[in-house]
Design a protein around this motif. Structure first.
Motif, short mmCIF file in Angstrom:
data_model
loop_
_atom_site.label_atom_id
_atom_site.label_comp_id
_atom_site.label_asym_id
_atom_site.label_seq_id
_atom_site.Cartn_x
_atom_site.Cartn_y
_atom_site.Cartn_z
N TYR A 1 46.03 17.13 0.38
CA TYR A 1 45.00 18.09 0.40
C TYR A 1 43.72 17.54 0.97
O TYR A 1 43.25 16.45 0.88
N LEU B 1 40.94 26.42 -1.08
CA LEU B 1 42.03 25.49 -1.42
C LEU B 1 42.69 25.37 0.15
O LEU B 1 42.99 26.26 0.57
N ARG C 1 39.64 21.01 -2.20
CA ARG C 1 40.03 21.42 -3.64
C ARG C 1 38.69 21.95 -4.32
O ARG C 1 38.05 20.85 -4.79
#
Length: 246
Positions: free
Chosen positions: A97, A19, A100
């Motif tokens: 992000y 992540l 992921r």
């Protein structure tokens, strides 16, 4: 060791990033044209690397670009202590992000298990107080550029805003509610650092009240997640030193 023995050794693998995302001023909504782009992430070392004499490095920090990656176990320990910088990774706005994975999604889904009233109060108030002390010390010495003082002030205000909101609601709001107001107040506090004492006193009062958070974090989800991470990163099945998973 002969060539045949070398062929039997498992191939060295690179850590897997689980992540990662853009943090700092961009995530807070405080970036300007000259702001740096900061990245934060969680990685997992190949599990076989944990069985040697020396443990692999738990953090990887680079500049240009600015990036900090924490190994999965270290990140969990930081998050369980409500470290503000580490914790924000699982509360980022969606557009921040960059990586992921399935295990990263699990970490986001269990983010509430990491937070608790005591660690939130201690960490956020403690980090904000550090910024205050830097402002006062540098103001007394007269060696801090106004921009540096304003940056300390913005960090102080942001930490208090985020920490109190988390303490009250159970949600970490990474993006500040009113960036322009925060910038303006930061400029004012940079010119008069002692005025920040009132903000710290307000936060102490808020943190003295009852929180929606539990008294202590729940370590069980983090422990179970780490076991899944280690199994996923296990290239050599137990009892077979020469075969690898495809």
């Amino acid at each position: 060791m002969d060539d045949d023995d070398a062929k039997d050794l498992p191939e060295q693998r690179e850590p897997a990033v689980l992540l990662s995302g853009i943090v700092g001023s961009t995530a807070y909504g405080l970036a300007h044209a000259g702001s740096d782009l900061d990245r934060l992430g969680v990685f997992a070392v190949p599990t076989e690397q944990l069985f040697g004499l020396h443990r692999p490095a738990e953090s990887r920090v680079t500049t240009a670009p600015d990036s900090t990656l924490h190994e999965a176990a270290k990140w969990c320990r930081l998050a369980l202590s409500s470290n503000p910088t580490a914790s924000e990774l699982v509360w980022l706005p969606e557009d921040c992000y960059e990586v992921r994975t399935a295990l990263g999604e699990e970490l986001i889904a269990m983010r509430r298990s990491f937070v608790a009233a005591g660690p939130v109060r201690s960490s956020y108030l403690g980090y904000a107080t550090q910024q205050f002390r830097k402002m006062v010390a540098r103001g007394e010495r007269g060696d801090a550029p106004p921009a540096r003082q304003a940056k300390h002030a913005r960090h102080l205000l942001r930490l208090l805003e985020q920490g109190v909101h988390l303490y009250r609601s159970g949600e970490l709001r990474v993006r500040v509610a009113d960036p322009e107001s925060l910038r303006a107040e930061g400029e004012r506090l940079a010119a008069e650092p002692s005025a920040a004492e009132a903000r710290l006193a307000w936060a102490e009062d808020q943190f003295s009240r009852r929180s929606v958070l539990p008294d202590a974090p729940d370590e069980r989800p983090a422990t179970a997640w780490l076991r899944r991470v280690r199994l996923a990163q296990l290239a050599v099945p137990l009892g077979s030193a020469t075969s690898t998973l495809v």
